[in-house]
Design an enzyme around this catalytic site. Sequence first.
Site, PDB file in Angstrom:
ATOM      1  N   PRO A   1       9.509  -4.542   0.247  1.00  0.00           N
ATOM      2  CG  PRO A   1      10.847  -2.855  -0.649  1.00  0.00           C
ATOM      3  CD  PRO A   1       9.527  -3.554  -0.842  1.00  0.00           C
TER       4      PRO A   1
ATOM      5  CG  ASP B   1      -1.174   0.622   8.149  1.00  0.00           C
ATOM      6  OD1 ASP B   1      -2.015   1.522   8.366  1.00  0.00           O
ATOM      7  OD2 ASP B   1       0.030   0.847   7.919  1.00  0.00           O
TER       8      ASP B   1
ATOM      9  CE  LYS C   1       0.630   1.521   4.445  1.00  0.00           C
ATOM     10  NZ  LYS C   1       1.327   2.764   4.780  1.00  0.00           N
TER      11      LYS C   1
ATOM     12  CB  ALA D   1       9.489  -0.227   3.121  1.00  0.00           C
ATOM     13  N   GLY D   2       7.175   1.374   5.139  1.00  0.00           N
ATOM     14  CA  GLY D   2       6.028   2.284   5.012  1.00  0.00           C
ATOM     15  C   GLY D   2       5.069   1.836   3.932  1.00  0.00           C
TER      16      GLY D   2
ATOM     17  N   GLY E   1       3.843  -3.974   4.196  1.00  0.00           N
ATOM     18  CA  GLY E   1       4.099  -5.352   3.769  1.00  0.00           C
ATOM     19  C   GLY E   1       3.630  -6.389   4.784  1.00  0.00           C
ATOM     20  N   GLY E   2       4.027  -6.224   6.037  1.00  0.00           N
ATOM     21  CA  GLY E   2       3.633  -7.177   7.082  1.00  0.00           C
ATOM     22  C   GLY E   2       2.121  -7.170   7.296  1.00  0.00           C
ATOM     23  CB  SER E   3      -0.345  -4.386   7.467  1.00  0.00           C
ATOM     24  OG  SER E   3       0.337  -3.708   8.481  1.00  0.00           O
TER      25      SER E   3
HETATM   26  O1  C5P Z   1      -0.889  -0.841  15.339  1.00  0.00           O
HETATM   27  P1  C5P Z   1       0.569  -0.960  15.002  1.00  0.00           P
HETATM   28  O2  C5P Z   1       1.263  -2.034  15.788  1.00  0.00           O
HETATM   29  O3  C5P Z   1       0.807  -1.067  13.534  1.00  0.00           O
HETATM   30  O4  C5P Z   1       1.238   0.423  15.433  1.00  0.00           O
HETATM   31  C1  C5P Z   1       2.621   0.575  15.600  1.00  0.00           C
HETATM   32  C2  C5P Z   1       2.905   1.834  16.397  1.00  0.00           C
HETATM   33  O5  C5P Z   1       2.541   2.984  15.623  1.00  0.00           O
HETATM   34  C3  C5P Z   1       2.087   1.976  17.669  1.00  0.00           C
HETATM   35  O6  C5P Z   1       2.740   1.365  18.744  1.00  0.00           O
HETATM   36  C4  C5P Z   1       2.017   3.476  17.848  1.00  0.00           C
HETATM   37  O7  C5P Z   1       3.216   3.974  18.394  1.00  0.00           O
HETATM   38  C5  C5P Z   1       1.961   3.980  16.445  1.00  0.00           C
HETATM   39  N1  C5P Z   1       0.577   4.254  15.943  1.00  0.00           N
HETATM   40  C6  C5P Z   1      -0.137   5.318  16.470  1.00  0.00           C
HETATM   41  N2  C5P Z   1      -1.397   5.575  15.995  1.00  0.00           N
HETATM   42  C7  C5P Z   1      -1.934   4.811  15.013  1.00  0.00           C
HETATM   43  C8  C5P Z   1      -1.211   3.734  14.459  1.00  0.00           C
HETATM   44  C9  C5P Z   1       0.050   3.482  14.953  1.00  0.00           C
HETATM   45  O8  C5P Z   1       0.343   6.036  17.351  1.00  0.00           O
HETATM   46  N3  C5P Z   1      -3.149   5.105  14.558  1.00  0.00           N
END
Ligand code: C5P
Length: 293
Positions: A96, A138, A11, A99-100, A103-105
């Site tokens: 990758p 995500d 994405k 990477a933003g 991928g894992g999601s």
């Molecule tokens: O939900 P996920 O494990 O992908 O989020 C990783 C980190 O990103 C969270 O621990 C948090 O620090 C940050 N995050 C956030 N607000 C979101 C999504 C992620 O602060 N809506």
Amino acid sequence: MPMLELNAYAKLNLTLDVLHKREDGYHDLRMVMQSVDLTDTITLETGEANGLTVCTNVNFLPNDERNLAAAAALRFREATGKGADGLAISIRKRIPVCAGMGGGSSDAAAVLRGLNTLTGVGLPPKRLAEVGGLVGSDVPYCVIGGTALAEGRGEILTPLPPLPDCRIVICKPKFFISTPELFSRINCARIRCRPDTAGVIAALEAGDLNGVARRLYNVFEDVLPARYAAEIAEIKDVLIHSGALGAAMSGTGPTVFGLFETESCAEAAYAALAGTYQDVFLTRPVSNEIMPV
Ligand code: C5P
């Protein structure tokens, strides 16, 4: 032995806005998301054996519950009573890692879609996305894919008209930025520039690629450490000078992408970046066919 192979799509964030910090430590976001045809391949195989196994072609990825694909299978079992026992998940990675690009999601979302079919449980997309939310912020979007507005933690989803067909050049520089660290650098009260999310949605509704491309914006770009910001800006310059209609960083980076109307300009950008960077991809948008809602 029942077996299923699925694509897990990368994405990109066409826009990313951080609205405020919540009591639970997460942030409320507003993002226009887009799937692209850069994929991991997920194979699910169910057998007689007990337990859950994960194998990948990338040796530094965990093969236990820390891998979001395995976590997804476990959450699916909690929700439905089915799926994780005797399941072998195999992941061929091309997206990758860190990477933003989600991928894992996306791997986790593919496991949920796959188990939903393999087990015959057939949860509706909305419920499957909810189970995805227990795995990561995500994942709900990745269950549905295509072009969508994601709000809240990322779990409030509104499908949008598809991004007009175009070429998308993606380039991932080598540095790594931690997602929690980048969130901690954001002070929501101090964000001076925000994406024109409504303008992007209006451009999507009008089928106006240029209108979308001009409005690509990610608030995380404004809080990057200076040394990283310089490299992101350089890549964006190459994309724009090669003819991109717009360019931005995706998610918490470091991936940068540009939208192109013509194949020739996209190929020029690809060639210009591929000399310097290892992870460069020439892709196209993928529409909401991933999981129709
Ligand atoms: O939900 P996920 O494990 O992908 O989020 C990783 C980190 O990103 C969270 O621990 C948090 O620090 C940050 N995050 C956030 N607000 C979101 C999504 C992620 O602060 N809506």
